[in-house]
Design a protein around this motif. Structure first.
Motif, short mmCIF file in Angstrom:
data_model
loop_
_atom_site.label_atom_id
_atom_site.label_comp_id
_atom_site.label_asym_id
_atom_site.label_seq_id
_atom_site.Cartn_x
_atom_site.Cartn_y
_atom_site.Cartn_z
N LEU A 1 0.42 6.77 -6.66
CA LEU A 1 -0.78 7.61 -6.73
C LEU A 1 -0.43 9.09 -6.65
O LEU A 1 -1.06 9.93 -7.30
N ILE B 1 -3.14 7.50 2.65
CA ILE B 1 -1.72 7.24 2.91
C ILE B 1 -0.86 8.17 2.07
O ILE B 1 0.16 8.71 2.54
N ALA B 2 -1.25 8.39 0.82
CA ALA B 2 -0.51 9.31 -0.06
C ALA B 2 -0.53 10.72 0.51
O ALA B 2 0.49 11.44 0.46
N TRP C 1 3.79 7.40 6.47
CA TRP C 1 3.04 6.19 6.10
C TRP C 1 1.91 5.90 7.08
O TRP C 1 0.88 5.38 6.69
N ALA D 1 0.62 4.11 -2.80
CA ALA D 1 0.39 5.52 -2.48
C ALA D 1 1.43 6.41 -3.14
O ALA D 1 1.11 7.52 -3.61
N ARG D 2 2.67 5.94 -3.20
CA ARG D 2 3.72 6.73 -3.87
C ARG D 2 3.38 6.93 -5.35
O ARG D 2 3.52 8.04 -5.88
N TYR E 1 0.79 -1.22 0.00
CA TYR E 1 0.00 0.00 0.00
C TYR E 1 0.83 1.28 0.00
O TYR E 1 0.40 2.28 -0.58
N LYS F 1 -5.53 4.36 0.01
CA LYS F 1 -4.24 4.68 -0.58
C LYS F 1 -4.12 6.19 -0.81
O LYS F 1 -3.03 6.76 -0.70
N GLU F 2 -5.23 6.85 -1.08
CA GLU F 2 -5.22 8.31 -1.19
C GLU F 2 -4.88 8.95 0.16
O GLU F 2 -4.13 9.93 0.22
#
Length: 429
Positions: free
Chosen positions: A48, A67-68, A81, A45-46, A41, A64-65
């Protein structure tokens, strides 16, 4: 002080969440490397953040958005993270208090449930890792609290409160599809309670569908309420895919949006190879197979993170669920049925869902609902000289949490074989 807090449940919920937040943030940067499913994940995220192409397509985008966003705000490091996971965990604790307050109107039960949630260990571990389930838990728990809030609200406020419920449910589905059944549960609960109210009042069951003279979710008919829950949650869910329309390669379009859901379904239901940590749903309540999220040298010392529920809460909670069912059978208590139903329904999902592999972290929501069932069971049975039994039980849970703390918080260990101190059974290793 406590008497004043009893008059301010919202403030109580905030303070309990703040206490949890402080605990969850301590040494959040350990381990200083990716652990367990963070390897999926965090890289997703990276990517994304770059809006380059789709990755990790078996799940929706929202977690994931988030986390990003943490990486963008706090850096590509353990804090970035995990920080929003820690916030989600604290919000979940506040949500447990809110559920019990709305369900029972009992401040003590709410506080007891929140304390048990803080130390149930599942929330603690998921609050300190960049995975999806912590966000799923937050949105579903807050949605249940909002649904109960709408249930007891004055007629003019019910539509707005149902919209809040539907938004939270839509966000939950946008984290993981395992939140979909909770949208259905919300609608089923509304219809069931309305029909129960009609039966108790001696009215025809068809009157449950209308908006007049309703005891719960006053001033709105069943059909408009279901439309709010369904249409708003669906709209919110699809809105979270907006970043995918701006990918540099193979961007999503309105025409592709629905077929993309079928692609996700195919990935979700594919048959996967055996995994050393796989387990069956019926083994999760007894902690048959916990999961080592991390166990290796980190920053010069051995550290471990074991996803394992607090045995006092996990095993005792099963008695709490049984006590709620017995209490409902004897008294027809709605709060007892609701508390037991949350746990039973959350586990039944996994008995039905078409997944080729199961993992202990799928029990995350069920473990939270044990923290609802236990205080409700205490309300039913802890009377007279046993009236403080819930608090003594909470002290036992806190002591067990302290015992497991080094192996759930990635504390420095004495050596490679240190794990044997906490792994009571061979299956825990």
């Amino acid at each position: 002080m406590l008497n004043r807090l009893r008059e301010h449940p919202f403030l109580t919920a905030l303070l309990l969440g703040l206490a949890a937040q402080i605990l969850f943030l301590i040494n959040l940067g350990h381990p200083a490397k990716l652990m367990f499913d963070e390897v999926h994940y965090v890289p997703a995220a990276r990517v994304l953040l770059t809006l380059d192409h789709a990755v990790n397509q078996e799940h929706p985008l929202l977690a994931k958005e988030i986390i990003a966003a943490g990486i963008a705000l706090f850096g590509d490091n353990p804090i970035g993270w995990r920080l929003f996971s820690a916030i989600a965990g604290a919000a979940t604790v506040s949500g447990v208090f809110a559920i019990l307050w709305q369900l029972c109107r009992d401040w003590r039960a709410g506080v007891l449930g929140a304390v048990l949630a803080i130390v149930n260990q599942m929330i603690f571990v998921q609050a300190r890792i960049g995975m999806l389930d912590g966000f799923l838990g937050m949105f579903v728990v807050l949605a249940i609290a909002a649904m109960l809030w709408a249930m007891r609200g004055p007629a003019r406020s019910v539509p707005g409160r149902l919209i809040v419920t539907a938004v939270l449910l839509g966000l939950g589905v946008a984290v993981k599809w395992t939140a979909v059944p909770y949208v259905a549960f919300a609608g089923m609960t509304l219809l069931f309670v309305r029909m129960r109210d009609a039966r108790v009042a001696g009215r025809p069951l068809t009157t449950a569908l209308g908006d007049a003279g309703q005891r719960h979710w006053a001033g709105i008919g069943v059909v408009p309420a279901l439309l709010i829950l369904g249409l708003v949650s669906i709209t919110v869910y699809f809105a979270t895919f907006l970043p995918a329309f701006f990918y540099a390669h193979d961007a999503l379009t309105l025409r592709k949006l629905i077929p993309y859901q079928f692609d996700m379904w195919a990935l979700q239901t594919q048959v996967l190879p055996a995994h050393p940590y796989q387990s069956d749903w019926w083994g999760w309540p007894i902690i048959a197979r916990p999961i080592w999220y991390f166990y290796e040298p980190d920053m010069g010392v051995w550290r471990g993170v074991l996803l394992i529920g607090n045995p006092v809460v996990m095993w005792g909670g099963l008695i709490g669920v049984a006590a709620c069912l017995i209490g409902w059978w004897r008294t027809r208590s709605g709060e007892a049925l609701g508390a037991a139903g949350l746990w039973i329904g959350s586990l039944a999902i996994w008995a039905i869902i078409p997944k080729s592999l199961g993992f202990y972290y799928y029990y995350y929501l069920s473990s939270i609902f044990l923290c609802v069932a236990l205080p409700v069971s205490c309300r039913l049975y802890a009377r007279g000289r046993w009236r403080h039994a819930g608090w003594w039980y909470a002290l036992a849970a806190i002591a067990m949490f302290a015992y497991f703390y080094p192996i759930i918080a990635a504390m420095p260990l004495t050596g490679q074989q240190s794990f044997t101190h906490w792994t009571w059974f061979v299956a825990w290793r």
